[in-house]
Design an enzyme around this catalytic site. Structure first.
Site, PDB file in Angstrom:
ATOM      1  N   GLY A   1      -6.574  66.055  39.052  1.00  0.00           N
ATOM      2  CA  GLY A   1      -6.203  65.653  37.697  1.00  0.00           C
ATOM      3  C   GLY A   1      -5.863  64.178  37.595  1.00  0.00           C
ATOM      4  O   GLY A   1      -6.370  63.348  38.373  1.00  0.00           O
TER       5      GLY A   1
ATOM      6  N   THR B   1       5.346  66.837  40.611  1.00  0.00           N
ATOM      7  CA  THR B   1       6.776  66.705  40.314  1.00  0.00           C
ATOM      8  C   THR B   1       7.387  68.102  40.298  1.00  0.00           C
ATOM      9  O   THR B   1       6.913  68.975  39.575  1.00  0.00           O
ATOM     10  CB  THR B   1       6.956  66.029  38.944  1.00  0.00           C
ATOM     11  OG1 THR B   1       6.280  64.768  38.993  1.00  0.00           O
ATOM     12  CG2 THR B   1       8.407  65.843  38.598  1.00  0.00           C
TER      13      THR B   1
ATOM     14  N   GLU C   1       4.920  60.904  42.784  1.00  0.00           N
ATOM     15  CA  GLU C   1       4.073  59.815  42.281  1.00  0.00           C
ATOM     16  C   GLU C   1       4.742  59.176  41.067  1.00  0.00           C
ATOM     17  O   GLU C   1       5.221  59.867  40.185  1.00  0.00           O
ATOM     18  CB  GLU C   1       2.691  60.368  41.918  1.00  0.00           C
ATOM     19  CG  GLU C   1       1.708  59.311  41.470  1.00  0.00           C
ATOM     20  CD  GLU C   1       1.669  58.140  42.419  1.00  0.00           C
ATOM     21  OE1 GLU C   1       1.344  58.330  43.603  1.00  0.00           O
ATOM     22  OE2 GLU C   1       1.979  57.006  41.989  1.00  0.00           O
TER      23      GLU C   1
ATOM     24  N   ALA D   1       1.971  55.262  36.065  1.00  0.00           N
ATOM     25  CA  ALA D   1       1.922  55.551  34.631  1.00  0.00           C
ATOM     26  C   ALA D   1       0.460  55.523  34.215  1.00  0.00           C
ATOM     27  O   ALA D   1      -0.337  54.731  34.748  1.00  0.00           O
ATOM     28  CB  ALA D   1       2.719  54.514  33.844  1.00  0.00           C
TER      29      ALA D   1
ATOM     30  N   ASN E   1      12.135  59.562  35.678  1.00  0.00           N
ATOM     31  CA  ASN E   1      11.549  59.831  34.362  1.00  0.00           C
ATOM     32  C   ASN E   1      12.632  60.004  33.299  1.00  0.00           C
ATOM     33  O   ASN E   1      12.480  59.537  32.163  1.00  0.00           O
ATOM     34  CB  ASN E   1      10.640  61.065  34.415  1.00  0.00           C
ATOM     35  CG  ASN E   1       9.232  60.695  34.850  1.00  0.00           C
ATOM     36  OD1 ASN E   1       8.919  59.523  35.047  1.00  0.00           O
ATOM     37  ND2 ASN E   1       8.372  61.677  35.012  1.00  0.00           N
TER      38      ASN E   1
ATOM     39  N   CYS F   1       4.793  64.266  30.935  1.00  0.00           N
ATOM     40  CA  CYS F   1       5.889  64.419  31.904  1.00  0.00           C
ATOM     41  C   CYS F   1       7.306  64.200  31.390  1.00  0.00           C
ATOM     42  O   CYS F   1       8.217  64.903  31.829  1.00  0.00           O
ATOM     43  CB  CYS F   1       5.634  63.502  33.085  1.00  0.00           C
ATOM     44  SG  CYS F   1       4.203  64.076  34.030  1.00  0.00           S
TER      45      CYS F   1
ATOM     46  N   PHE G   1      -1.402  59.334  23.701  1.00  0.00           N
ATOM     47  CA  PHE G   1       0.065  59.205  23.728  1.00  0.00           C
ATOM     48  C   PHE G   1       0.512  57.793  24.046  1.00  0.00           C
ATOM     49  O   PHE G   1       1.659  57.427  23.800  1.00  0.00           O
ATOM     50  CB  PHE G   1       0.694  60.232  24.686  1.00  0.00           C
ATOM     51  CG  PHE G   1       0.688  59.848  26.142  1.00  0.00           C
ATOM     52  CD1 PHE G   1      -0.410  60.117  26.951  1.00  0.00           C
ATOM     53  CD2 PHE G   1       1.795  59.239  26.715  1.00  0.00           C
ATOM     54  CE1 PHE G   1      -0.405  59.764  28.295  1.00  0.00           C
ATOM     55  CE2 PHE G   1       1.817  58.889  28.064  1.00  0.00           C
ATOM     56  CZ  PHE G   1       0.706  59.147  28.856  1.00  0.00           C
TER      57      PHE G   1
END
Ligand code: NAD
Ligand code: UGA
Length: 458
Positions: free
Chosen positions: A13, A131, A160, A163, A223, A275, A337
């Site tokens: 992905g 994650t 990881e 971004a 995050n 995320c 986004f």
């Protein structure tokens, strides 16, 4: 040719693909194999149309693919051949059962662990790239080490931090590479093997190690802190709109304090992406699991403000446009986004589109890279929605433009031409504060930035 190491990544992905492409590109001495349960995704990785858009990605894939980078469908064979396995499958928010809407859904993760156990014939290092909630490595190790005698698995955490939109630059020059390990002989040995891979291009002082639980938790916390800055400035943007302060000026003044710093202080229509929300909710769930309700509430507030910011944006549109949007044509500039990606997961544009449809508005969506995803995402809205890539054509005949994504192209359009083609009075709602508001006002637009005084002709 015999390669020095056989690396496998399970999950092709947004993380698995670019991360492995970078390792293969930087380390021709290793063979890197990437597998996925979706065969069509593997076909795309082997084609000229990669399944994701990321600036600079195609170039490095082209360089390494077929040399030492391979995308394949045979997961079992990949597991057998590998010395090191990175697991980069998705870990979305759970939608069922205990923890629904909060906890991470670990089903893909656990399936991978079981498949590794089933197929492996020799000992391996397993690297958590996904994650995960703190303490997942322990569960994984328990599953893995329940199997065959003589086959040992050492689990490392290596979250990881890339971004999207800047993934290649982030991978090439990371702020840090974090490796979490158990302080045992085999843990230290596995750490050294993983460090050796990154040391091919990352400076030694950027490769940091910690205990495995700190590493897992650090990813969620990083995050949460980033998202918290956005919600903080967005909360201030509402106050600015009430008081005629300018959120850009406030962010600049505040960010010049070296203890605070200038990054991630851009007020916006709200943060999106796959995320931030999921990882914060995961953190909230963990707090609650350990009985830390106050702490969980604190972090949940970051998500609440974000939801509020999106709703506030739509209500501002409604109020500005004489309290009705029914039958009005509204053009969304951007659906991704953020800029430089085609990814639309959790995009604020979808929330805004949904609310506009609920107000019986007609919606026109424009985006340079995300229209395919936008079509799929908006399918269930059952609204009057059109998709037009060319921004001039998209805005023509509209009553308003809402800027949803900070694509560079939207900064430099000929807004006079756009204004002339629109219904009057024409409105622009700048959800990213990227256009020249004064200039647009002079052209004739009624301009509504985020956290800055509105500029209206009536
Ligand atoms: P993604 O959905 O783009 O990719 C995950 C891939 O794993 C999918 O292609 C899926 O088909 C595959 N997969 C699922 N189960 C599998 C299985 N059992 N065997 C083989 N393949 C399987 O997700 P992503 O955005 O790459 O995120 C992956 C992880 O990395 C998540 O935990 C995410 O939180 C984390 N992360 C994402 C980003 C980002 O920018 N997207 C950044 C840092 C960390
Ligand atoms: C984020 C983190 O930045 C990465 O470090 C992390 O690895 C990744 O999440 C992850 O775990 O998935 P990403 O979501 O790809 O990366 O993109 P960001 O640049 O963080 O932007 C997230 C959202 O916040 C976007 O919607 C963006 O437009 C918004 N944002 C960002 C703002 O509204 N204001 C800002 O000042 C910065």
């Amino acid at each position: 040719m015999k390669f020095e190491k056989e690396i496998l990544c399970i999950g092709a992905g947004y993380v698995g693909g670019p991360t492995m492409a970078m390792i293969a590109y930087k380390c021709p001495q290793y063979r890197v194999n990437v597998v996925d349960i979706l065969p069509e995704k593997i076909d795309q990785w082997n084609s000229e149309n990669l399944p994701i858009y990321e600036p600079g990605l195609y170039g490095i894939v082209q360089e390494a693919r077929g040399r030492n980078l391979f995308f394949s469908k045979d997961i079992g064979a990949g597991i057998k051949a590998a010395d090191i396995i990175f697991v980069s499958v998705n870990t979305p928010t759970k939608t069922y059962g205990a923890g629904a809407g909060m906890a991470a859904d670990l089903q893909y993760w656990e399936k991978t662990a079981r498949q590794i156990l089933e197929c492996a014939e020799s000992s391996k290092i397993i690297v958590e790239k996904s994650t995960l909630p703190v303490k997942t490595a322990q569960a994984m190790e328990r599953i893995l080490n329940s199997g065959k005698d003589g086959v040992q698995f050492e689990v490392l955490s290596n979250p990881e931090f890339l971004a999207e939109g800047t993934a290649i630059a982030d991978l090439e020059n990371p702020d840090r590479v974090l490796i979490g390990l158990q302080q045992t002989g085999s843990g230290l040995k596995a750490r050294d093997e993983l460090v050796e891979i990154y040391a091919n291009w990352v400076a030694a002082d950027r490769i940091v190690t910690s205990n495995i639980w700190s590493s897992e938790l650090s990813k969620l916390v990083a995050n949460a802190f980033l998202a918290q800055r956005i919600s903080s400035i967005n909360a201030i943007s509402s106050l600015c709109e009430k008081t005629e302060a300018d959120v850009g000026e406030v962010a600049r003044a505040v960010g010049m304090d070296t203890r605070i710093g200038p990054k991630f202080l851009n007020a916006s229509v709200g943060f999106g992406g796959s995320c931030f929300k999921k990882d914060i909710l995961n953190l909230v769930y963990l707090c609650s699991h350990y009985g830390l309700e106050q702490e969980g509430d604190y972090w949940e507030g970051v998500v609440r403000i974000n939801e509020h910011q999106k709703e506030r944006f739509v209500l501002n549109m409604l109020t500005a446009m004489f309290n009705t949007l029914a039958g009005k044509k509204i053009c969304l500039f951007g659906f991704a986004f953020k800029a430089n990606t085609g990814d639309t997961r959790e995009t604020p544009a979808l929330t805004v589109a949904g609310r506009l449809v609920a107000e019986n508005a007609q919606v026109v969506i424009s985006d340079p890279k995300a229209l395919d995803n936008a079509r799929k995402d908006t399918n269930e809205l059952n609204g009057d929605i059109k998709f037009i890539e060319d921004p001039y054509e998209a805005a023509s005949g509209c009553h308003a433009i809402a800027i949803m994504t900070e694509w560079e192209v939207y900064r430099t359009l000929d807004y006079q031409e756009i204004f002339n083609s629109m219904q009057q009075p024409a409105f622009i709602f700048d959800g990213r504060n990227i256009v020249d508001h004064e200039k647009l006002y002079e052209i004739g637009f009624n301009v509504f930035p985020i956290g800055k005084p509105k500029l209206v002709h009536f």
